[in-house]
Design an enzyme around this catalytic site. Structure first.
Site, mmCIF file in Angstrom:
data_model
loop_
_atom_site.group_PDB
_atom_site.id
_atom_site.type_symbol
_atom_site.label_atom_id
_atom_site.label_comp_id
_atom_site.label_asym_id
_atom_site.label_seq_id
_atom_site.Cartn_x
_atom_site.Cartn_y
_atom_site.Cartn_z
ATOM 1 N N GLU A 39 0.876 -1.183 0.057
ATOM 2 C CA GLU A 39 0.191 -0.213 -0.080
ATOM 3 C C GLU A 39 0.892 1.314 -0.089
ATOM 4 O OE1 GLU A 39 -2.654 0.701 3.346
ATOM 5 O OE2 GLU A 39 -3.612 2.225 2.490
ATOM 6 N N ARG A 265 5.703 -13.005 9.012
ATOM 7 C CA ARG A 265 6.351 -11.995 8.795
ATOM 8 C C ARG A 265 7.919 -11.834 9.519
ATOM 9 N NH1 ARG A 265 2.706 -8.002 9.196
ATOM 10 N NH2 ARG A 265 4.196 -6.352 9.408
ATOM 11 N N LYS A 275 4.441 0.272 9.762
ATOM 12 C CA LYS A 275 4.393 1.548 9.114
ATOM 13 C C LYS A 275 3.962 2.580 9.922
ATOM 14 C CE LYS A 275 3.517 0.018 4.809
ATOM 15 N NZ LYS A 275 2.255 0.019 3.631
HETATM 16 P P1 ATP Z 1 0.336 -2.110 7.297
HETATM 17 O O1 ATP Z 1 0.408 -2.264 8.653
HETATM 18 O O2 ATP Z 1 0.031 -0.686 6.693
HETATM 19 O O3 ATP Z 1 -0.831 -3.098 6.652
HETATM 20 P P2 ATP Z 1 2.075 -3.494 5.881
HETATM 21 O O4 ATP Z 1 3.390 -3.650 6.110
HETATM 22 O O5 ATP Z 1 1.305 -4.729 6.064
HETATM 23 O O6 ATP Z 1 1.337 -2.419 6.722
HETATM 24 P P3 ATP Z 1 1.694 -3.502 3.263
HETATM 25 O O7 ATP Z 1 1.918 -2.334 2.088
HETATM 26 O O8 ATP Z 1 0.220 -3.767 3.167
HETATM 27 O O9 ATP Z 1 2.199 -2.887 4.570
HETATM 28 O O10 ATP Z 1 2.743 -4.835 2.815
HETATM 29 C C1 ATP Z 1 2.940 -5.113 1.390
HETATM 30 C C2 ATP Z 1 3.280 -6.320 1.657
HETATM 31 O O11 ATP Z 1 4.486 -6.845 2.197
HETATM 32 C C3 ATP Z 1 2.231 -7.456 2.118
HETATM 33 O O12 ATP Z 1 2.053 -8.589 1.411
HETATM 34 C C4 ATP Z 1 2.748 -7.813 3.578
HETATM 35 O O13 ATP Z 1 2.317 -9.011 3.900
HETATM 36 C C5 ATP Z 1 4.389 -7.755 3.086
HETATM 37 N N1 ATP Z 1 4.960 -7.501 4.541
HETATM 38 C C6 ATP Z 1 4.704 -6.402 5.366
HETATM 39 N N2 ATP Z 1 5.511 -6.328 6.544
HETATM 40 C C7 ATP Z 1 6.211 -7.444 6.290
HETATM 41 C C8 ATP Z 1 7.114 -8.158 7.119
HETATM 42 N N3 ATP Z 1 7.681 -7.844 8.419
HETATM 43 N N4 ATP Z 1 7.650 -9.300 6.794
HETATM 44 C C9 ATP Z 1 7.375 -9.945 5.530
HETATM 45 N N5 ATP Z 1 6.481 -9.339 4.725
HETATM 46 C C10 ATP Z 1 5.964 -8.426 5.060
#
Ligand code: ATP
Ligand code: MG
Length: 561
Positions: A39, A265, A275
């Site tokens: 996002e 994650r 974020k």
């Molecule tokens: P939010 O808390 O705003 O949802 P987010 O970190 O999930 O933040 P996204 O932009 O939705 O942000 O993430 C994009 C992709 O990165 C998603 O598929 C998410 O699962 C993956 N992702 C985010 N954080 C991690 C992490 N710490 N480890 C592995 N993958 C991650």
């Protein structure tokens, strides 16, 4: 294992096993299509890098495709600046989506039509409970939910209301569109989830065109289906949402249905990877922006001097699994060190200078030493390092009253100047008022130019130095971990209370050997005996060089637990 040699192509894990099975059984007709769906509401961080490496890595390994999809269905906080940074940082990591750049916001019309179809099937309804009531009606783990009084609205009424929601006739929160599934499902996610809401907020791409926006659960699976994604890989917190993902896809998509697979994650010690928290650090000025070298963002690590290869190796080393854990940040630092050890030219720099005068070296004279840029890599070439009567050494490398076994410069001791002569201590000059040592006087042994002393005496220590007359003054920024506890987000109270107050130390003037005149922002070096340093890409000026410490030569962090 040499992490520099490992690569994502040869790795295996439970996701690749699922894909191998799918290929065997002919599921998806042998096609492999993944996507990375950030996002655009922040810069990507090392956790996202794990997902980038996984999704693009799988596409590369199986000859499939990986889309970059901006998952921009919530106008709050999304912007073009974030889109641009995401694209730039994925490219920098070494991955490319070719012509496969997509935006969920491009699907708004189709998603709206899908929602209308669900209504026509009697599987979605406009609900006019407010947010609190919806929560109350939903029940909890022990209690089943209660049906909304609006659940039995007719298809015609639902269509009419939904059309009017789109037309902007209602305030935020007046109505929502909900999937009609099962209010007594043991999985709370399935209790008539909201799939559309009214939000009168301009969107960075569609402007004021839309005042209703699809929820993640509705938009994501259908975006996957529209793009022909086969394996939709996401993090574990979406495991409970998988039945909803499947339900929506089953209602609306005839064939080529995507499959959601969850993995753990990345959590990294001494940092935060949410974020929301990272935005707080940036907006409230705890760091100097998204690319502050202390940030766990790709932009921050890049400015700090971490290399794409080191980050990819880190992602390969940690692998993917089903259980969450906290990866120690020293694993990442180890990968960085290992990569830079191979690629970074060596040079000398003095961070905390102490003047040394070589009494028996003629004033005005200088000479040059030929030095290898890398001890094991002759192909990296040689450079010349000038020597003259006045030098700088590290304050640490001289002690007036040394402890036993001190091998560096001290009264009565000799030391080797790296790549140069052996010098012997003669005397010191102290500041009369402060008592601080301002100058050390030494003599040099001309017979040690090309080797050990011919009389066979042993010289134990080697120190680095820079000729004062030739030195380039520079600012050097020493970074330490941003937080002083392993899991700041897990501590009680505000995570910002756990910031490390000493995460940045600025040293100036430091002195660099003259070969640094060719340094340009982004260049990384090993400063001999000190660590790896990178010419800063934000503040570096040719007449005022600024370097960031990327990582120390060795793991030196003492855990304060
Ligand atoms: P939010 O808390 O705003 O949802 P987010 O970190 O999930 O933040 P996204 O932009 O939705 O942000 O993430 C994009 C992709 O990165 C998603 O598929 C998410 O699962 C993956 N992702 C985010 N954080 C991690 C992490 N710490 N480890 C592995 N993958 C991650
Ligand atoms: Mg998310």
């Amino acid at each position: 294992m040499n992490t520099a040699q490992s690569n994502t192509a040869s790795q295996s894990d439970f996701i690749r096993e699922i894909i191998d099975d799918d290929l065997k059984t002919g599921k998806h007709e042998g096609r492999i299509a993944t996507r990375f769906p950030p996002e655009p509401n922040g810069y990507i961080h090392i956790g996202h890098a794990k997902s980038v490496c996984l999704n693009f890595g799988i596409a590369a390994r199986y000859g499939g495709t990986c889309n970059l999809r901006l998952d921009d269905t919530d106008p709050s906080g999304e912007s073009l600046e974030y889109v641009d940074s995401i694209k730039d940082n994925i490219h920098w990591l070494g991955f490319d989506w070719g012509d496969r750049l997509f935006f969920a916001s491009d699907y708004f019309e189709r998603l709206y039509q899908f929602a209308c179809e669900l209504i026509k099937m009697g599987k979605a309804y406009v609900c006019s409970l407010n947010a609190d009531e919806i929560r109350e009606y939903r029940g909890n783990f022990t209690e089943p939910g209660k049906e909304s009084p609006y659940r039995s609205r007719s298809i015609e009424e639902n269509l009419e209301l939904f059309t009017r929601m789109r037309a902007g006739e209602f305030e935020d929160g007046a109505h929502v569109l909900r999937a009609k599934i099962d209010m007594s499902s043991p999985n709370i996610v399935m209790r008539d989830p909201v799939i559309y809401r009214i939000k009168r907020e301009p969107h960075y791409r569609t402007g004021a065109k839309w005042v209703i926006y699809p929820m993640y659960d509705f938009a994501h699976c259908l975006s996957d289906a529209l793009e022909g994604i086969t394996h939709s890989i996401c993090t574990l917190e979406f495991e409970n949402n998988r039945p909803l993902y499947d339900w929506i896809v089953e209602q609306l998509i005839e064939s080529h249905r995507p499959q959601q697979i969850e993995f753990a994650r990345l959590n990294l010690s001494y940092t935060v990877l949410s974020k929301r928290m990272l935005i707080e650090l940036v907006e409230e000025g705890y760091v100097k922006g998204w690319d502050d070298p202390r940030m766990p963002t790709v932009a921050g690590m890049r400015r700090r001097g971490y290399t794409p290869r080191a980050i990819r190796n880190f992602c390969a080393v940690i692998g993917v699994a089903k259980n969450e854990n906290l990866v120690d940040i020293s694993v990442l630092e180890h990968c960085v060190r290992e990569d830079l050890n191979e690629t970074a030219p060596r040079a000398m720099a003095v961070l905390k200078p102490l003047r040394v005068v070589i009494d028996n070296y003629p004033e005005g004279k200088s000479e040059e030493f030929e030095c290898a840029n890398h001890p094991q890599k002759p192909e990296m070439g040689m450079r010349t390092v000038p020597f003259s009567r006045i030098l700088y050494i590290e304050q640490d490398d001289f002690q007036e009253n040394p402890p036993g076994k001190y091998k560096r410069l001290a009264p009565g001791q000799e030391v080797r100047l790296r790549n140069s002569y052996v010098i012997r201590y003669e005397s010191i000059v102290k500041d009369q008022k402060s008592g601080e040592i301002v100058e050390v006087h030494c003599t040099y042994d001309a017979e040690t130019r090309n080797g050990p002393p011919p009389d066979g005496r042993k010289i134990k220590g080697v120190i680095h130095w820079v000729s004062a007359a030739h030195a380039i003054p520079a600012e050097i920024r020493i970074y330490d971990r941003l937080f002083r506890v392993p899991d700041p987000a897990g501590e009680s109270g505000d995570f910002k209370d756990y910031l490390n107050p000493d995460s940045l130390e600025v040293l100036s003037p430091c002195y660099l050997e003259p070969s640094f005149k060719d340094a340009v922002p982004g260049n990384a070096y090993q400063f001999e005996r000190l660590g790896y340093f990178c010419a800063d890409s934000g503040d570096f000026l040719p007449d005022r060089p600024v370097f960031n410490r990327i990582v120390a030569l060795r793991e030196s962090w003492v855990k304060n637990s």
